[in-house]
Design a protein around this motif. Structure first.
Motif, PDB file in Angstrom:
ATOM      1  N   SER A 186     -47.551  25.356 -25.991  1.00 58.89           N
ATOM      2  CA  SER A 186     -46.821  26.507 -26.506  1.00 58.89           C
ATOM      3  C   SER A 186     -47.639  27.183 -27.588  1.00 58.89           C
ATOM      4  O   SER A 186     -48.123  26.512 -28.505  1.00 58.89           O
ATOM      5  N   GLN A 193     -48.068  31.177 -29.851  1.00 56.82           N
ATOM      6  CA  GLN A 193     -47.513  32.488 -30.150  1.00 56.82           C
ATOM      7  C   GLN A 193     -48.363  33.563 -29.504  1.00 56.82           C
ATOM      8  O   GLN A 193     -49.554  33.347 -29.214  1.00 56.82           O
ATOM      9  N   ARG A 240     -51.126  30.937 -11.147  1.00 53.64           N
ATOM     10  CA  ARG A 240     -49.972  30.717 -12.026  1.00 53.64           C
ATOM     11  C   ARG A 240     -48.705  31.166 -11.332  1.00 53.64           C
ATOM     12  O   ARG A 240     -48.733  32.034 -10.448  1.00 53.64           O
ATOM     13  N   ALA A 269     -44.639  31.962 -12.557  1.00 55.39           N
ATOM     14  CA  ALA A 269     -43.553  32.022 -13.531  1.00 55.39           C
ATOM     15  C   ALA A 269     -42.225  31.865 -12.798  1.00 55.39           C
ATOM     16  O   ALA A 269     -42.139  32.159 -11.597  1.00 55.39           O
ATOM     17  N   PRO A 283     -46.665  37.211 -23.854  1.00 53.89           N
ATOM     18  CA  PRO A 283     -45.494  36.521 -23.290  1.00 53.89           C
ATOM     19  C   PRO A 283     -45.502  36.525 -21.761  1.00 53.89           C
ATOM     20  O   PRO A 283     -45.048  35.556 -21.144  1.00 53.89           O
ATOM     21  N   ALA A 327     -46.952  33.525 -19.736  1.00 47.79           N
ATOM     22  CA  ALA A 327     -46.240  32.252 -19.641  1.00 47.79           C
ATOM     23  C   ALA A 327     -45.957  31.899 -18.191  1.00 47.79           C
ATOM     24  O   ALA A 327     -45.441  32.733 -17.429  1.00 47.79           O
ATOM     25  N   GLN A 384     -48.041  23.539 -17.946  1.00 49.40           N
ATOM     26  CA  GLN A 384     -47.159  24.605 -18.399  1.00 49.40           C
ATOM     27  C   GLN A 384     -47.738  25.331 -19.614  1.00 49.40           C
ATOM     28  O   GLN A 384     -48.197  24.698 -20.567  1.00 49.40           O
ATOM     29  N   THR A 421     -46.538  28.224 -22.375  1.00 45.62           N
ATOM     30  CA  THR A 421     -45.428  28.987 -22.940  1.00 45.62           C
ATOM     31  C   THR A 421     -45.973  29.878 -24.044  1.00 45.62           C
ATOM     32  O   THR A 421     -46.717  29.408 -24.909  1.00 45.62           O
ATOM     33  N   VAL A 422     -45.607  31.147 -24.022  1.00 45.74           N
ATOM     34  CA  VAL A 422     -46.076  32.093 -25.030  1.00 45.74           C
ATOM     35  C   VAL A 422     -44.858  32.770 -25.651  1.00 45.74           C
ATOM     36  O   VAL A 422     -44.088  33.436 -24.954  1.00 45.74           O
ATOM     37  N   SER A 423     -44.709  32.597 -26.934  1.00 48.60           N
ATOM     38  CA  SER A 423     -43.571  33.195 -27.625  1.00 48.60           C
ATOM     39  C   SER A 423     -43.982  34.497 -28.288  1.00 48.60           C
ATOM     40  O   SER A 423     -45.105  34.634 -28.774  1.00 48.60           O
TER      41      SER A 423
END
Length: 123
Positions: free
Chosen positions: A11, A13, A37, A39, A85, A88, A118, A120-122
């Motif tokens: 994960s 940012q 990838r 999603a 994001p 992700a 996995q 994840t990009v916030s």
């Protein structure tokens, strides 16, 4: 037969970086290698390919992602910078034997796949 094992997901940012690795069970210098990838709720898409030093990238990642190989370590890498994001997804590496008359690109019928890692990009 080639076994592939991805690692390096996590994960981050938006704007951050990650490097994914894909360890192969044997030498892959005569293989077309790729990163894909998927999603949730979306189709799998090609991210990057590499073979014999030639690379190709999806338009969405050009200039941000870099694919590379270390043949001595049987390892494929994907350096991901300036993550968004929309990057992700579950990331998979894949391999298929090179054929002289067929380009190494996303349209190849990759027949060896890893289990995925996995990302994840916030925001």
């Amino acid at each position: 037969q080639v076994q592939l094992v991805e690692s390096g997901g996590g994960s981050v940012q938006a704007g951050g970086s990650l490097t994914l690795s894909c360890a192969a069970s044997r030498y892959t210098y005569n293989y077309c290698m790729g990163w894909f990838r998927q999603a949730p709720g979306k189709s799998r898409e090609g991210v990057a390919t590499i073979s014999s030093g030639r690379t190709s990238y999806a338009d969405s990642v050009k200039g941000r992602f870099t694919v590379s190989k270390d043949n001595a370590k049987y390892t494929l890498y994907l350096q991901m910078n300036s993550l968004k994001p929309e990057d992700a997804a579950m990331y998979y590496c894949a391999a298929v034997r090179l054929v002289a008359s067929i380009p190494c690109n996303f349209r190849r019928n990759f027949n060896y796949w890893g289990q995925g890692t996995q990302v994840t990009v916030s925001a």
